[in-house]
Design a protein around this motif. Structure first.
Motif, short mmCIF file in Angstrom:
data_model
loop_
_atom_site.label_atom_id
_atom_site.label_comp_id
_atom_site.label_asym_id
_atom_site.label_seq_id
_atom_site.Cartn_x
_atom_site.Cartn_y
_atom_site.Cartn_z
N MET A 92 0.83 -1.20 0.00
CA MET A 92 0.00 0.00 0.00
C MET A 92 0.87 1.26 0.00
SD MET A 92 -2.91 -1.29 2.71
CE MET A 92 -3.67 0.32 2.90
N ARG A 93 1.94 1.24 0.79
CA ARG A 93 2.85 2.40 0.83
C ARG A 93 3.52 2.60 -0.53
NH1 ARG A 93 4.24 0.41 6.01
NH2 ARG A 93 6.11 -0.56 5.13
N ALA A 94 3.92 1.50 -1.15
CA ALA A 94 4.62 1.59 -2.44
C ALA A 94 3.70 2.16 -3.52
CB ALA A 94 5.12 0.21 -2.86
N ARG A 95 2.44 1.78 -3.47
CA ARG A 95 1.48 2.31 -4.45
C ARG A 95 1.27 3.80 -4.25
NH1 ARG A 95 -2.67 -2.81 -3.90
NH2 ARG A 95 -1.66 -4.15 -5.45
N GLU A 96 1.21 4.21 -2.99
CA GLU A 96 0.94 5.61 -2.69
C GLU A 96 2.14 6.50 -2.95
OE1 GLU A 96 -0.39 8.38 1.14
OE2 GLU A 96 -0.50 6.19 1.26
N THR A 97 3.34 6.04 -2.60
CA THR A 97 4.51 6.90 -2.66
C THR A 97 5.22 6.92 -4.01
OG1 THR A 97 5.90 5.12 -1.76
CG2 THR A 97 4.92 6.67 -0.18
N VAL A 98 5.29 5.77 -4.68
CA VAL A 98 6.03 5.72 -5.96
C VAL A 98 5.21 5.11 -7.09
CG1 VAL A 98 8.30 5.70 -4.88
CG2 VAL A 98 7.14 3.53 -5.33
N GLN A 99 3.90 4.93 -6.85
CA GLN A 99 2.99 4.38 -7.86
C GLN A 99 3.47 3.02 -8.37
OE1 GLN A 99 4.01 7.95 -8.25
NE2 GLN A 99 2.42 7.96 -6.69
N ALA A 100 3.98 2.22 -7.46
CA ALA A 100 4.41 0.86 -7.81
C ALA A 100 3.19 -0.07 -7.81
CB ALA A 100 5.44 0.34 -6.82
N ASP A 101 3.25 -1.10 -8.64
CA ASP A 101 2.17 -2.09 -8.67
C ASP A 101 2.37 -3.15 -7.60
OD1 ASP A 101 0.65 -1.34 -11.20
OD2 ASP A 101 2.70 -1.52 -11.97
N GLN A 102 3.61 -3.42 -7.29
CA GLN A 102 3.92 -4.46 -6.31
C GLN A 102 5.27 -4.15 -5.66
OE1 GLN A 102 3.40 -7.00 -4.49
NE2 GLN A 102 1.42 -7.84 -5.09
N VAL A 103 5.56 -4.87 -4.58
CA VAL A 103 6.84 -4.77 -3.90
C VAL A 103 7.60 -6.07 -4.12
CG1 VAL A 103 8.00 -4.62 -1.66
CG2 VAL A 103 6.02 -3.17 -2.14
N LEU A 104 8.84 -5.96 -4.57
CA LEU A 104 9.71 -7.13 -4.69
C LEU A 104 10.58 -7.16 -3.43
CD1 LEU A 104 10.85 -9.54 -6.21
CD2 LEU A 104 12.38 -7.97 -7.43
N PHE A 105 10.32 -8.12 -2.58
CA PHE A 105 11.03 -8.19 -1.30
C PHE A 105 12.42 -8.79 -1.50
CE2 PHE A 105 6.57 -7.95 -0.17
CZ PHE A 105 6.58 -6.98 0.84
N CYS A 106 13.41 -8.02 -1.04
CA CYS A 106 14.83 -8.39 -1.21
C CYS A 106 15.56 -8.20 0.11
CB CYS A 106 15.48 -7.53 -2.29
SG CYS A 106 14.57 -7.40 -3.85
N PRO A 107 15.20 -8.94 1.17
CA PRO A 107 15.83 -8.73 2.47
C PRO A 107 17.34 -8.92 2.42
CG PRO A 107 14.60 -10.80 2.42
CD PRO A 107 14.23 -10.05 1.18
N GLY A 108 18.06 -7.90 2.89
CA GLY A 108 19.51 -7.97 2.87
C GLY A 108 20.10 -8.00 1.47
N GLY A 109 19.30 -7.58 0.47
CA GLY A 109 19.78 -7.58 -0.90
C GLY A 109 19.52 -8.87 -1.66
N ASP A 110 18.86 -9.83 -1.03
CA ASP A 110 18.55 -11.13 -1.64
C ASP A 110 17.19 -11.06 -2.33
OD1 ASP A 110 18.43 -13.88 -2.25
OD2 ASP A 110 17.47 -14.33 -0.34
N VAL A 111 17.16 -11.14 -3.65
CA VAL A 111 15.92 -11.02 -4.42
C VAL A 111 15.07 -12.27 -4.20
CG1 VAL A 111 14.89 -10.77 -6.70
CG2 VAL A 111 17.02 -9.55 -6.14
N GLN A 112 13.85 -12.08 -3.63
CA GLN A 112 13.00 -13.22 -3.32
C GLN A 112 11.72 -13.22 -4.17
OE1 GLN A 112 12.46 -13.44 0.96
NE2 GLN A 112 14.54 -14.19 1.25
N GLU A 113 10.63 -12.66 -3.66
CA GLU A 113 9.35 -12.69 -4.36
C GLU A 113 8.57 -11.42 -4.04
OE1 GLU A 113 6.78 -15.83 -2.89
OE2 GLU A 113 7.50 -15.54 -0.85
N THR A 114 7.47 -11.22 -4.75
CA THR A 114 6.61 -10.08 -4.44
C THR A 114 5.56 -10.54 -3.42
OG1 THR A 114 4.96 -10.50 -6.17
CG2 THR A 114 6.90 -9.21 -6.79
N GLY A 115 4.59 -9.67 -3.14
CA GLY A 115 3.58 -10.03 -2.17
C GLY A 115 2.71 -11.19 -2.59
N ALA A 116 2.61 -11.46 -3.90
CA ALA A 116 1.71 -12.51 -4.36
C ALA A 116 2.22 -13.30 -5.55
CB ALA A 116 0.36 -11.89 -4.71
#
Length: 332
Positions: free
Chosen positions: A189-213
């Motif tokens: 929700m924050r990403a959509r509001e602040t940077v008009q992103a469709d989704q967040v790609l979670f990369c904890p510690g720089g490790d590319v994992q997955e988006t929310g869904a």
């Protein structure tokens, strides 16, 4: 105006209840017939898991479910990891087939499909069992006729790279549970509001994992790069299907660690592509990565040809337009 994806439901569903010793005989009931005690375990401690799979209508009129066995196996795994009562996989399969057969006439022609949502949750009325699993549960199969996820046309998504937080607790990632989606909701929700992103790609510690869904795939020429399977993220059935088809096409599939730095470096190449894989959208193109306030185009920033080719190859099998050489379809 067409109804939003997944908001129209068939009037009946298959259901069975576990009383602590035995499962009830599965039956078809009204889709709005569930009554829960307000102290039910699922309402307080999120003891719930589900699956998402589809049935497709072929030109010969038959209805075929895609990769049902793989989804059932993952549902059983999720149930076990949540401490829920064990599911009988043969019964689950029969309930899914019976529900699809009951509403076979409602299965849309391609590109539409019948979305299938098997769900398992804890029902024991006990608000003192925060650290103990529910000994009773309910399992049901709900279905929803859906249209083309791409009805608005192919749109290359914008993803915000989040390297500080994570989608869910690492030991919960391979469980398809509602809590994991809920924990990703605020960042999205924050990403959509602040940077008009469709989704967040979670990369904890720089490790590319997955988006929310959805799972994430990077396509660099003839190579597909995606995170190697571990317990920190969902083992997508569509992901596995796409990688299998990519190997069939002679592509190199690299399941390994991918850092944010490598992702941004490769994404800058003119022919690079990225995509999200999942049951609803199959393979959705990614055109822009947003990181530390800066936007990075993936390749030319549009829909890549390899992404389109892989999605079409999978759809062709699902729709009965190509041979099912891997035995992925269950005919009803």
């Amino acid at each position: 105006m067409a109804a939003a994806f997944g908001t129209v439901f068939m009037p009946e569903m298959a259901i069975t209840w576990f009383d602590g010793s035995n499962w009830s005989v599965p039956e078809m009931v009204s889709s709005n017939s569930i009554t829960l005690h307000p102290g039910a375990h699922v309402l307080h401690y999120s003891s719930t898991c589900f699956e998402g799979l589809k049935a497709f209508r072929h030109e010969d009129g038959s209805v075929n479910i895609f990769r049902m066995d793989r989804n059932i196996a993952r549902l059983s795994q999720s149930s076990r990891l949540l401490g829920l009562p064990a599911l009988d996989e043969a019964t689950v399969a029969q309930m899914i087939k019976d529900t699809v057969a009951r509403f076979a006439d409602e299965v849309p022609a391609p590109p539409g499909s019948l979305y299938i949502r098997p769900t398992h949750f804890g029902t024991e009325p006990a608000i003192g069992k925060a650290a103990v699993p529910s000994v009773t549960s309910c399992f049901f199969v709900l279905v929803s006729p859906v249209g083309d996820y791409f009805a608005g046309g192919d749109k290359a998504l914008r993803l915000l790279l989040e390297d500080q937080g994570m989608r869910c607790a690492p030991h919960m990632g391979m469980i398809k549970s509602g809590g994991n989606y809920a924990s990703a909701l605020q960042p999205i929700m924050r990403a959509r509001e602040t940077v008009q992103a469709d989704q967040v790609l979670f990369c904890p510690g720089g490790d590319v994992q997955e988006t929310g869904a959805a799972n994430f795939l990077l396509i660099d020429g003839n190579e597909i790069i995606t995170k190697a399977l571990d317990q920190s993220f969902l083992h997508g059935v569509t992901r596995d299907s796409i990688l299998t088809l990519a190997r069939d096409m002679g592509m190199q599939v690299s399941e390994r660690e991918l850092t944010v730095d490598e992702l941004l470096e490769r994404a800058a190449k003119p022919g690079c592509e990225a995509a999200l894989s999942g049951t609803a959208a199959v393979l959705t193109p990614v055109g822009t990565l947003i990181y530390q306030g800066k936007e990075h185009a993936v390749g030319q920033g549009g829909v890549g040809e390899t992404t389109r080719k892989l999605r079409q190859a999978l759809n062709a099998i699902q729709w009965g337009q190509a041979d099912d050489t891997h035995g992925w379809l269950t005919r009803i």
